[in-house]
Design an enzyme around this catalytic site. Structure first.
Site, PDB file in Angstrom:
ATOM      1  CB  SER A 144      -0.861   0.035   1.267  1.00 50.93           C
ATOM      2  OG  SER A 144      -1.694  -1.074   1.325  1.00 50.93           O
ATOM      3  CG  HIS A 188      -1.997  -0.457  -4.221  1.00 55.37           C
ATOM      4  ND1 HIS A 188      -2.489   0.803  -3.984  1.00 55.37           N
ATOM      5  CD2 HIS A 188      -2.240  -1.177  -3.099  1.00 55.37           C
ATOM      6  CE1 HIS A 188      -3.007   0.844  -2.770  1.00 55.37           C
ATOM      7  NE2 HIS A 188      -2.876  -0.342  -2.213  1.00 55.37           N
ATOM      8  CD  GLU A 247      -2.810   3.822  -6.431  1.00 57.42           C
ATOM      9  OE1 GLU A 247      -2.889   5.050  -6.455  1.00 57.42           O
ATOM     10  OE2 GLU A 247      -2.384   3.203  -5.441  1.00 57.42           O
ATOM     11  CG  ASN A 250      -3.509   3.688   0.387  1.00 58.95           C
ATOM     12  OD1 ASN A 250      -4.723   3.779   0.593  1.00 58.95           O
ATOM     13  ND2 ASN A 250      -2.918   2.535   0.155  1.00 58.95           N
TER      14      ASN A 250
HETATM   15  N1  LIG Z   1      -6.257  -3.953   3.621  1.00 59.28           N
HETATM   16  C1  LIG Z   1      -6.335  -3.147   2.585  1.00 59.28           C
HETATM   17  O1  LIG Z   1      -7.289  -2.378   2.436  1.00 59.28           O
HETATM   18  C2  LIG Z   1      -5.240  -3.180   1.546  1.00 59.28           C
HETATM   19  C3  LIG Z   1      -5.470  -2.614   0.276  1.00 59.28           C
HETATM   20  C4  LIG Z   1      -4.466  -2.694  -0.701  1.00 59.28           C
HETATM   21  C5  LIG Z   1      -3.262  -3.306  -0.397  1.00 59.28           C
HETATM   22  N2  LIG Z   1      -3.060  -3.817   0.852  1.00 59.28           N
HETATM   23  C6  LIG Z   1      -1.751  -4.443   1.138  1.00 59.28           C
HETATM   24  O2  LIG Z   1      -1.911  -5.834   1.003  1.00 59.28           O
HETATM   25  C7  LIG Z   1      -1.023  -6.511   1.898  1.00 59.28           C
HETATM   26  C8  LIG Z   1      -1.820  -7.494   2.751  1.00 59.28           C
HETATM   27  O3  LIG Z   1      -2.830  -6.811   3.453  1.00 59.28           O
HETATM   28  P1  LIG Z   1      -4.122  -7.570   4.026  1.00 59.28           P
HETATM   29  O4  LIG Z   1      -5.087  -6.501   4.361  1.00 59.28           O
HETATM   30  O5  LIG Z   1      -4.512  -8.689   3.123  1.00 59.28           O
HETATM   31  O6  LIG Z   1      -3.508  -8.182   5.380  1.00 59.28           O
HETATM   32  P2  LIG Z   1      -4.001  -9.468   6.225  1.00 59.28           P
HETATM   33  O7  LIG Z   1      -3.476  -9.257   7.595  1.00 59.28           O
HETATM   34  O8  LIG Z   1      -5.459  -9.720   6.013  1.00 59.28           O
HETATM   35  O9  LIG Z   1      -3.222 -10.692   5.511  1.00 59.28           O
HETATM   36  C9  LIG Z   1      -1.840 -10.836   5.492  1.00 59.28           C
HETATM   37  C10 LIG Z   1      -1.539 -12.312   5.275  1.00 59.28           C
HETATM   38  O10 LIG Z   1      -0.132 -12.470   5.032  1.00 59.28           O
HETATM   39  C11 LIG Z   1       0.270 -13.674   5.635  1.00 59.28           C
HETATM   40  N3  LIG Z   1       1.723 -13.664   5.791  1.00 59.28           N
HETATM   41  C12 LIG Z   1       2.476 -13.010   6.713  1.00 59.28           C
HETATM   42  N4  LIG Z   1       3.784 -13.283   6.525  1.00 59.28           N
HETATM   43  C13 LIG Z   1       3.861 -14.118   5.454  1.00 59.28           C
HETATM   44  C14 LIG Z   1       4.927 -14.765   4.782  1.00 59.28           C
HETATM   45  N5  LIG Z   1       6.173 -14.604   5.176  1.00 59.28           N
HETATM   46  N6  LIG Z   1       4.638 -15.570   3.737  1.00 59.28           N
HETATM   47  C15 LIG Z   1       3.355 -15.753   3.330  1.00 59.28           C
HETATM   48  N7  LIG Z   1       2.294 -15.162   3.940  1.00 59.28           N
HETATM   49  C16 LIG Z   1       2.554 -14.368   4.986  1.00 59.28           C
HETATM   50  C17 LIG Z   1      -0.507 -13.709   6.949  1.00 59.28           C
HETATM   51  O11 LIG Z   1      -0.551 -15.035   7.478  1.00 59.28           O
HETATM   52  C18 LIG Z   1      -1.873 -13.209   6.481  1.00 59.28           C
HETATM   53  O12 LIG Z   1      -2.711 -14.271   6.062  1.00 59.28           O
HETATM   54  C19 LIG Z   1      -0.292  -5.424   2.676  1.00 59.28           C
HETATM   55  O13 LIG Z   1       0.928  -5.145   2.057  1.00 59.28           O
HETATM   56  C20 LIG Z   1      -1.236  -4.251   2.548  1.00 59.28           C
HETATM   57  O14 LIG Z   1      -0.601  -3.001   2.673  1.00 59.28           O
HETATM   58  C21 LIG Z   1      -4.017  -3.794   1.820  1.00 59.28           C
END
Ligand SMILES: NC(=O)c1ccc[n+]([C@@H]2O[C@H](COP(=O)([O-])OP(=O)(O)OC[C@H]3O[C@@H](n4cnc5c(N)ncnc54)[C@H](O)[C@@H]3O)[C@@H](O)[C@H]2O)c1
Length: 302
Positions: free
Chosen positions: A130, A151, A163, A201
């Site tokens: 993000s 993204h 993005e 963001n």
């Molecule tokens: N939440 C949002 O609105 C949003 C939007 C766009 C992008 N993102 C980005 O997406 C990414 C994930 O966010 P999310 O909201 O899905 O988080 P989340 O907490 O729901 O999921 C993260 C997942 O990653 C896994 N994980 C952690 N370490 C790992 C590893 N070493 N290998 C494999 N899996 C691993 C965890 O077990 C978990 O299931 C982040 O970088 C975040 O910035 C989030």
């Protein structure tokens, strides 16, 4: 005219997509990629998250079937295209791997290091970060020219935008192949330069952080702040509700990246946001954030 290197031609054909992280973003990306006809390999360090990720995809596809947005046959085909992987080795023959694990740079770097050791050299590696610098993440790989920011927005199956962010070394074939991939998912591209938090963001998170300051300073309570922005600015969700939806840990990480990356005090994360994250109250995903989701309906926690 410059001859196109063989590697570039191979990179342009994306058939098999790896997704690292089966959280709310990872399961959404796997969902839309499988529905668009790509073979998907979904990886997570947690077997439980893989299981719950698949259950979420199944539930979300079932909802699309009930709304007649997707046929039962397409749902079944999409589910059959997704395989689960507990090890990164199983992603070795993917054409594109999208990392969407937690928003922590050291975690992402470690993943790229391990992934690149097994992944075929012509494959594209992308991050759904993000906010973190794509150029810096690319430098943690063996293929900065084949690295890009893709993204997605949350919830992935519903949001129209993706993005695309080029790092300093990203080559044209990587960019074009990624653009084509996003188009096949039926989504629109907004191209952003590689600066902290990109476009959406950079604008959205300071607004959410300000809403948390508004709560912290007692200008309004949770319900008043959310109602004000929903009814007064026609936002579909209030900013605190939205923060809970994004995940408060992710919100804090993005504010930290903005604060450090742009060295401007206007991006200072609100101490109340820090406190919620320290408590492990991360929003919907942990059942508690600015609202408590454990009962029949969300109740403000302040
Ligand atoms: N939440 C949002 O609105 C949003 C939007 C766009 C992008 N993102 C980005 O997406 C990414 C994930 O966010 P999310 O909201 O899905 O988080 P989340 O907490 O729901 O999921 C993260 C997942 O990653 C896994 N994980 C952690 N370490 C790992 C590893 N070493 N290998 C494999 N899996 C691993 C965890 O077990 C978990 O299931 C982040 O970088 C975040 O910035 C989030």
């Amino acid at each position: 005219m410059r001859a196109v290197p063989v590697d570039d031609i191979m990179a342009a054909v994306i058939k098999k997509v790896g997704v690292i992280g089966a959280g709310q973003m990872g399961n959404g990306i796997a969902h839309v990629a499988a529905l668009a006809g790509f073979d998907v390999v979904l990886n997570d360090i947690s077997a439980d998250r893989l299981k719950s990720g698949m259950a979420t995809i199944n539930g979300n596809l079932a909802r699309q079937v009930s709304k007649k947005a997707v046929s039962e046959d397409d749902k079944n085909k999409a589910m059959a295209r997704i395989s689960l992987a507990e090890k990164l080795d199983d992603l070795a023959d993917c054409d594109l791997v999208i990392e969407t694990a937690v928003e922590k740079e050291e975690v992402k770097r470690k993943i790229f290091h391990e992934l690149c050791a097994v992944l075929k050299p012509e494959a594209i590696v992308a991050s759904d970060t993000s906010s973190i610098s794509i150029t810096r993440l690319a430098a943690a790989t063996d293929r900065p020219e084949r690295f890009i920011g893709i993204h997605f927005m949350n919830p992935v199956p519903l949001m129209e935008l993706v993005e695309l962010i080029r790092g300093i070394a990203t080559d044209d074939s990587t960019f074009e192949a990624s653009k084509e991939f996003v188009a096949k998912l039926g989504k629109q591209v907004a191209v952003s330069e590689d600066f902290p938090a990109f476009i959406v963001n950079r604008i959205l998170l300071p607004m959410i952080n300000e809403a948390i300051y508004t709560l912290y300073e007692g200008v309004g309570n949770v319900e008043a702040i959310d109602a004000a922005m929903k009814l007064g600015a026609h936002h579909p969700m209030g900013p605190l509700e939205l923060a809970d939806f994004i995940g408060l840990d992710t919100c804090l990480s993005i504010m930290q990246v903005l604060h450090e990356g742009l060295a401007d005090s206007k991006y200072r994360p609100c101490p109340l946001l820090v406190k919620y994250v320290e408590a492990g109250w991360l929003g919907r995903k942990t059942q508690r954030g600015f609202y408590d989701y454990r009962g029949a309906k969300p109740v403000p926690t302040r």
